[in-house]
Design a protein around this motif. Structure first.
Motif, PDB file in Angstrom:
ATOM      1  N   UNK A 259      21.958  42.818  13.847  1.00 31.80           N
ATOM      2  CA  UNK A 259      22.036  43.944  12.915  1.00 31.80           C
ATOM      3  C   UNK A 259      20.714  44.076  12.157  1.00 31.80           C
ATOM      4  N   UNK A 260      20.150  45.253  12.212  1.00 38.48           N
ATOM      5  CA  UNK A 260      18.889  45.488  11.512  1.00 38.48           C
ATOM      6  C   UNK A 260      18.790  46.935  11.091  1.00 38.48           C
ATOM      7  N   UNK A 261      17.606  47.483  11.223  1.00 36.13           N
ATOM      8  CA  UNK A 261      17.431  48.856  10.770  1.00 36.13           C
ATOM      9  C   UNK A 261      16.149  49.471  11.282  1.00 36.13           C
ATOM     10  N   UNK A 262      15.898  50.663  10.766  1.00 39.23           N
ATOM     11  CA  UNK A 262      14.709  51.428  11.161  1.00 39.23           C
ATOM     12  C   UNK A 262      13.883  51.657   9.906  1.00 39.23           C
ATOM     13  N   UNK A 291      14.060  44.905  13.696  1.00 42.53           N
ATOM     14  CA  UNK A 291      13.366  45.806  12.780  1.00 42.53           C
ATOM     15  C   UNK A 291      12.669  46.849  13.655  1.00 42.53           C
ATOM     16  N   UNK A 292      13.204  48.062  13.616  1.00 40.55           N
ATOM     17  CA  UNK A 292      12.658  49.153  14.423  1.00 40.55           C
ATOM     18  C   UNK A 292      11.701  49.978  13.576  1.00 40.55           C
ATOM     19  N   UNK A 331      10.889  42.320  16.587  1.00 40.29           N
ATOM     20  CA  UNK A 331       9.953  43.443  16.517  1.00 40.29           C
ATOM     21  C   UNK A 331      10.451  44.421  17.575  1.00 40.29           C
ATOM     22  N   UNK A 332      11.065  45.524  17.137  1.00 39.90           N
ATOM     23  CA  UNK A 332      11.885  46.324  18.054  1.00 39.90           C
ATOM     24  C   UNK A 332      11.229  47.648  18.420  1.00 39.90           C
TER      25      UNK A 332
END
Ligand code: SAM
Ligand code: DTB
Ligand code: SF4
Length: 402
Positions: A259-262, A291-292, A331-332
């Protein structure tokens, strides 16, 4: 000791001693740092354990470090505290992130996950960043679900290229049961290849997480995407609480959470801090944190969004690393547009995972050859699935666990 086994008790004692030494070293360094600057001590002490808040001497700190594991309550990361990290000088932030990173991970290892879109386009949601939302006129065509065979073939190719995790993504708000059945077959087959499995299928209904788990799913990806207060600016067809419900179902089923975000969607720095604090306060925090950087896609509402300062992106990675020490920070999206130098800074800031393969879901990613060259130049090696960190037992940094 020829002919005799080393008992588990002895191994446990050695682990405990080594861990204690590492903790002492971390505290000593934290103490030095506290003496050198005027802003760091509380941040360092807070990060070590909530019980250190009142500690005023190194002796007290060491005593706490030797205390039994007190991870009962989550360490709270307020937006203020995460924002204070963002405000550090770049060198100080990187130093902090490096220390945390090296205390928990092999700093020269990178975990590689390959993505595949198993069902592309036509999504009823209105996520302002997403090229797969049916309501936006993008170049993405709606495609039926891939066959199980096609997915297995892609997974084999990913494995041959060195990926250790395979993530299957579908443009759904929430899968219907008849849609989930073929995904269960895909998960079973990919799992049988010896790859770690991950899926991102939208919101899960009761019982679906258990079915995925039983099929062999290791990770479920479901992002919070942005700060709670900015979420409504980006998505109106669901709330962040809906996302949290699905995350709770994934946890309850015993799967790992990704779970991460932009970042770079027009949010403020404080909102970036809010996103990271929200992720870090999940109890336990996610094992995997993508992390996008926004990939601005023509036809989406965010297509003209100005790119974020790359150093601010690096800072976001560093704050994620510091606040979620044991997580794999990925690092997405957005790597294709990033220079090698910025990516190198991201790894220094504590990123230790990437999406690997020349496509994400519908947009591009650096090709495998470019990644091989980058990893070789940086001396990064791939990480075995078995070497991935254990599930965090709480939102507390592992350094506090003696
Ligand atoms: N439909 C499911 C969902 O929303 O959870 C799964 C697929 S969705 C495409 C997975 C994630 O991709 C989103 O949560 C978002 O973080 C990321 N994403 C989508 N479009 C993006 C873009 N243009 N740039 C960066 N990340 C993006
Ligand atoms: C995540 O956090 N990023 C990935 C994965 N999880 C599913 C998706 C990125 C998508 C970027 C836009 C696209 O390729 O469509
Ligand atoms: Fe649909 Fe997921 Fe894209 Fe949102 S991010 S539009 S839910 S595919």
């Amino acid at each position: 000791m020829a002919g005799r086994d080393v008992s588990c008790d002895v191994i446990r004692d050695v682990i405990r001693d080594v861990t204690r030494d590492v903790i002492r070293d971390v505290i000593r360094r934290a103490g030095c740092r506290a003496g050198l600057t005027s802003v760091q001590p509380t941040l360092i002490i807070d990060r070590l354990a909530p019980t250190f808040h009142q500690a005023d001497s190194m002796d007290t700190l060491e005593k706490h470090a030797q205390a039994p594991d007190t991870r009962t309550a989550a360490t709270r990361w307020t937006t203020d505290r995460a924002a204070a990290l963002f405000e550090l000088t770049f060198a100080d932030l990187m130093f902090e992130a490096q220390q945390v990173h090296r205390a928990h991970h092999d700093a020269n290892a990178v975990q590689r996950s390959t993505l595949l879109s198993i069902k592309t386009g036509g999504c009823p949601e209105d996520c302002g960043y997403c090229p797969q939302a049916a309501r936006y006129h993008t170049d993405v065509d709606n495609e039926p679900m891939l066959s199980v065979d096609a997915v297995v073939e892609a997974a084999r190719a990913a494995r041959a290229n060195g990926a250790t995790r395979f993530c299957m993504g579908a443009a759904w708000r929430s899968p219907k049961q008849r849609e989930l059945e073929p995904v269960l077959a895909m998960v079973r087959e990919v799992h049988a290849l010896g790859l770690e499995t991950c899926a991102t299928l939208g919101m899960l209904r009761p019982g679906q997480a258990e079915q995925l788990r039983d099929a062999g799913l290791d990770y479920y990806n479901h992002n919070l995407d942005t700060a709670p207060e900015f979420y409504g600016e980006i998505v109106s067809t669901r709330t962040q609480d809906d996302r949290l419900d699905t995350l709770a179902r994934v946890r309850a089923a015993g799967m790992h959470v990704c779970c991460g975000g932009i970042v770079g969607m027009g949010e403020t720095r404080r909102e970036r801090a809010g996103l990271i604090a929200t992720l870090a306060n999940l109890d336990p925090y996610p094992e995997s944190v993508p992390i996008n950087h926004l990939v601005p896609v023509a036809g989406t509402p965010l297509e003209h969004q100005e790119a974020l300062d790359p150093l601010e992106f690096v800072r976001t990675i560093a704050v994620a690393r510091i606040t979620m020490p044991r997580a794999m920070v990925r690092l997405s999206a957005g790597r294709e547009a990033m220079s090698d130098a910025v990516q190198a800074l991201c790894f220094l800031a504590g990123a230790n995972s990437v999406f690997y393969g020349d496509r994400l879901l519908t947009t591009g990613n650096p090709d495998v050859e470019r990644d091989h060259q980058l990893f070789a130049r940086l001396g990064l090696h791939g990480l075995d699935p078995q070497a991935a960190p254990a599930r965090p037992a709480g939102a507390m940094p592992a350094t506090a666990a003696a």
